[in-house]
Design an enzyme around this catalytic site. Structure first.
Site, short mmCIF file in Angstrom:
data_model
loop_
_atom_site.label_atom_id
_atom_site.label_comp_id
_atom_site.label_asym_id
_atom_site.label_seq_id
_atom_site.Cartn_x
_atom_site.Cartn_y
_atom_site.Cartn_z
N HIS A 85 0.85 -1.19 0.00
CA HIS A 85 0.00 0.00 0.00
C HIS A 85 0.88 1.24 0.00
O HIS A 85 1.84 1.30 0.76
CB HIS A 85 -0.90 -0.01 1.24
N ARG A 113 -6.03 10.08 -0.73
CA ARG A 113 -5.74 10.46 -2.11
C ARG A 113 -7.02 10.53 -2.93
O ARG A 113 -7.17 11.40 -3.78
CB ARG A 113 -4.75 9.48 -2.75
#
Lengths: 249, 627
Positions: B225, B241
């Site tokens: 990740h 994000r």
């Protein structure tokens, strides 16, 4: 900043841990002392793991997410209930005492059986959405006001860590008291329009001295809640609503 | 139900960001449907996924979200009218439709064409887990907590339950069952740097492997990740994000657009993680006491948004980093996050080689993620697989042919084998310490079987892991008790974890291509010609030093979506000889059936609906769709 960090990391920490293994007939409760050199960014999770790896392989404690999310690692940290995984040693004095959460069944050392307690609480309060509506999974979902969804989530943030129970004065006097975690559940399902239970139904569950009317309003629960839930407000609100519902009967 | 920990403590609680389902309620999800979700998932998987299973998944995901809504999950809802969002670092104003008001909304996530990720603030996994767990309580399903399955009982062809150890008393119990389901999550703790919970050691997959009959699929497919906080590797959600946060380097330069001009920070996780490491390797990382990292900047989202939709992130930053992410940058670096591989099953969740053994969720490889999972598809998979596999398990148990046909003698043998093994371990005079072996394993996995892999490092990893496995047979423990004993637990898990680690490392060594999260510096191209196949690992003899690897080809001629470019990452794969043929075939079908209904086209290209349990075959209603 760096020098402070260096000075801090040079600290020698004393961990005074209350140890007892109820599985072992020869075991007696006793405080055992462990000394560790503090590291930068050290949490109680990291410290206890290091103690187990290097000094006490039999030391029992519970961590799962180690990120303050799952509620496994509640313990008494210098006498105060809290989540060990997100407690940084730099926020504590060099002498640190650790003990298991009171009230709950002791598994061993710092490990307690919150799971069994919480399951019993959920069963007793029927802490799930009660709905008779037929499910049609192909259809559009029921609408809900965005604000209401957010309000429900506010109450659903409880992680059932047990800190509020460990910090509760009433539960010491009333073994069956549902505590703040239980009252918060009731508040959560009361707010949820998908739950078809009326205030009267809920009153049946919590309208006594083991429920909302048992609370002495000491509010230790509110002070120690790691998720900063508005327990004080919820308890007061619920008491008012339940009282009204009793009067209307 | 047996569980290592109280069910609500499970690692699903840490899934913050959300669950993908093509509801298309938000204006930025308009036009979304199962087809778009399907295409995103296949591209995300780098064509490693089983396309029938992905179809089953995308069709069921909207039903799962709606079922969870009925069960009490307070999904965030669409608010009609104008609202401000941040898209790719830019503030924009969008206008939600009146008719969508109050329906389940969605946020943006990586690797998706539409805003498709349903969420509950950033506590999605928590709410889902609690809703499902509360249903289990409502249905009076007993959960035996703090029980660890030690081995599966089987007669060589069928599985009949497990021998489990009570982690409080040490008691060994034989749970005899018609059907056994492994739903134990991933095995991130094979790695030193992992976002995973400390219980994610892969014991479910390991005991399946130790049957010598069940196989594990694609174990080398490990996801990293992009945003583990540095250095603790605690996850901060992709929602950071998705909601508009950006990645910055030491010069505070936003570097992702340089590498991925189209998807930027929202390319798939494997791509973003590699770009971050690549950028750090070029000397643009931020130096710190613990090594280098980059910054995640969510300050531009504003305090109100963070306090409401990213508050777990805020708490994590406050408690573990001592920073306020509404004003300060978050230090991040990729960390092991997800295991795409697991117990190999068919589309019903059953092992093709050991009947009566089922697996679902991250523990399984049925295989909907291929070589890279999209963000938002993990908790979605858990509930969808629960709905699908649960039905098939029930069917299996209802079938009179599937009785409990195991002799008490054989049950006794399995029990005694575990009992003897634990006794031997407690009495062992062995010189090895489990913790030393597993710590070394974690270092090897992180350093040599990580984001960037190559033949030389992988060979060294395999060699050393083999040595560790041999050493694990000589583990001794200080604390000589069979009851609650963390040292004993670490001791019996060490060898099992090493076997899993060898499946990962050896599988990665043999796979001489790059696909999804499996990236070989010495074989940087995706090679459909030779590697459009799934790795199957079995551990035939307990004394073997390596798993036996076998391969299962993916049939291009049956695919709805033949292999192509993902739309992000390099465009340089080696084509499969049948890709062009199948693409033409599909094109012809589409033209021929252009005027017919969706059902016919679906059946002609890749029929899948019959694979779903009957009650899950219906079409999902959407706003503005009259069908």
């Amino acid at each position: 900043m760096d020098t402070t960090a260096e000075q801090r990391s040079a600290r020698r920490l004393s961990f005074n841990i209350l140890r007892y293994n109820p599985q072992d007939p020869a075991s007696r409760p006793a405080v055992q002392r462990f000394v560790l050199e503090e590291a930068d960014g050290m949490t109680l999770y990291l410290a206890l793991t290091e103690i187990r790896e290097t000094q006490a392989p039999s030391l029992q404690f519970d961590f799962v997410c180690r990120a303050g999310i799952c509620g496994s690692c509640g313990m008494l940290i210098n006498g105060r209930p809290g989540l060990a995984c997100r407690t940084l040693t730099r926020d504590l004095p060099a002498d640190i005492s650790l003990a298991p959460l009171p009230v709950f069944e002791l598994i061993g050392d710092l490990s307690v059986n919150t799971g069994r307690w919480m399951r019993a609480m959920s069963e007793r309060l029927e802490a799930w959405v009660h709905s008779q509506a037929a499910e049609d999974l192909e259809a559009m979902e029921e609408v809900m006001e965005p604000e209401l969804a957010e309000q429900i989530y506010e109450l659903e943030r409880c992680i059932e860590c047990g800190c509020c129970i460990a910090g509760c004065g009433t539960v010491r006097m009333r073994e069956d008291f549902i505590g703040a975690v239980g009252m918060n559940q009731i508040a959560r399902f009361r707010l949820d329009p998908r739950d078809e239970r009326s205030d009267q139904d809920l009153y049946q569950l919590v309208g006594d001295d083991d429920g909302v009317f048992g609370c002495l309003s000491l509010l230790g629960c509110h002070d120690v809640c790691p998720k900063s839930l508005s327990l004080q407000t919820q308890i007061a609100f619920l008491r008012r609503k339940m009282l009204r519902s009793a009067l209307e009967r | 139900m047996l569980s290592l920990v109280p069910a609500k403590r499970s690692h699903s609680a840490a899934a913050q960001g959300g669950m993908q389902a093509s509801l298309a309620n938000t204006i930025l999800g308009e036009g979304d449907n199962e087809d778009v979700h399907f295409a995103d998932t296949i591209k995300g998987s780098d064509w490693g996924a089983d396309q029938e299973v992905v179809r089953m998944f995308v069709e069921t995901a909207p039903k799962a979200v709606r079922e969870l809504a009925n069960w009490g999950v307070p999904w965030n809802r669409v608010q009609r009218g104008e609202r401000h969002v941040v898209i790719s670092g830019q503030k924009k104003t969008i206008c939600e439709r009146d008719e969508a008001h109050g329906l389940i909304t969605a946020r943006n996530f990586g690797g998706t064409k539409k805003w498709r990720t349903s969420y509950v603030s950033d506590g999605t996994g928590h709410s889902m887990l609690y809703a499902v767990s509360n249903q289990a309580i409502a249905h009076q399903i007993p959960v035996h907590e703090r029980m660890e399955a030690m081995s599966l009982m089987h007669d060589g062809g069928k599985c009949f339950g497990a021998i489990a150890r009570n982690l409080i008393t040490g008691e060994l119990v034989a749970y005899v069952a018609k059907a056994t389901v492994i739903a134990t999550g991933g095995f991130g703790r094979l790695y030193r740097v992992s976002t995973n919970a400390v219980i994610n050691e892969g014991m479910g997959a390991a005991i399946a492997l130790e049957t010598g009959i069940a196989s594990l699929g694609n174990m080398e497919a490990i996801q990293f990740h992009p945003t583990g906080i540095f250095p603790a590797a605690i996850l901060v959600t992709e929602g950071c994000r998705g909601d508009g946060g950006v990645l910055l380097d030491a010069q505070r330069h936003r570097f992702m657009p340089d590498y991925e001009p189209e998807k930027k920070e929202l390319a798939s996780r494997d791509v973003v993680s590699r770009r971050m490491e690549e950028h750090i390797a070029k000397g643009h990382g931020v130096e710190s006491h613990y090594g280098e990292h980059v910054w995640l900047d969510i300050t531009l989202l504003g305090e109100a948004h963070i306090n409401k939709n990213l508050r777990e992130v805020k708490e994590i930053c406050q408690y573990f980093l001592g920073i306020d992410p509404t004003r300060e940058l978050i230090p991040v670096r990729p960390a092991q996050h997800y295991s795409m591989g697991g117990v190999r099953t068919d589309h019903r969740g059953e092992s093709p080689t050991l009947r009566g053994l089922f697996a679902c969720g991250e523990a399984a490889c049925w295989d909907m993620h291929g070589f890279n999972r999209l963000g938002g598809n993990s908790v979605a998979e858990t509930v969808v697989a629960g709905m699908i596999v649960g039905e098939y398990v029930a069917d299996y148990c209802d079938d009179p042919a599937n009785g409990i046909d195991i002799s008490s003698g054989l049950i006794g043998e399995f029990w005694q084998r575990e009992d003897a093994a634990l006794d031997a371990l407690v009495k062992s005079q062995g010189k090895e310490r489990a913790i030393d072996l597993s710590n070394r394993m974690k270092d090897i996995m992180t350093d040599r079987v990580g984001i960037f892999r190559n033949g030389e490092d992988l060979q060294r990893a395999v060699d050393e892991l083999q040595t560790l496995l041999v050493r694990s047979r000589d583990i001794g423990i200080e604390e000589k008790t069979r009851a609650a004993n963390p040292e004993l637990v670490a001791a019996y898990r060490a060898g099992r974890m090493l076997k899993l680690a060898l499946c990962v490392a050896y599988g990665a060594l043999q796979r001489t291509e790059s696909r999804g999260a499996h990236y070989r510096q010495d074989h940087p191209r995706r090679d459909d010609k030779n590697w459009l196949r799934r790795t199957l690992a079995t551990w035939v003899d307990p004394d073997d030093g390596l798993p036996s690897l076998d391969y299962e080809a993916l049939d291009v001629m049956k695919m709805e979506m033949p292999p192509g470019w993902r739309g992000y990452g390099p465009e340089d794969h080696i084509e499969h000889p049948q890709t062009a043929i199948r693409s033409q075939e599909i094109e012809d079908i589409r033209q021929r059936l252009a005027s017919t209904g969706r059902e016919e086209r679906e059946a002609a290209i890749m029929s899948f609906r019959h694979l779903l349990p009957a009650q899950l075959r219906g079409h999902n209603a959407r706003l503005g769709e009259t069908d």
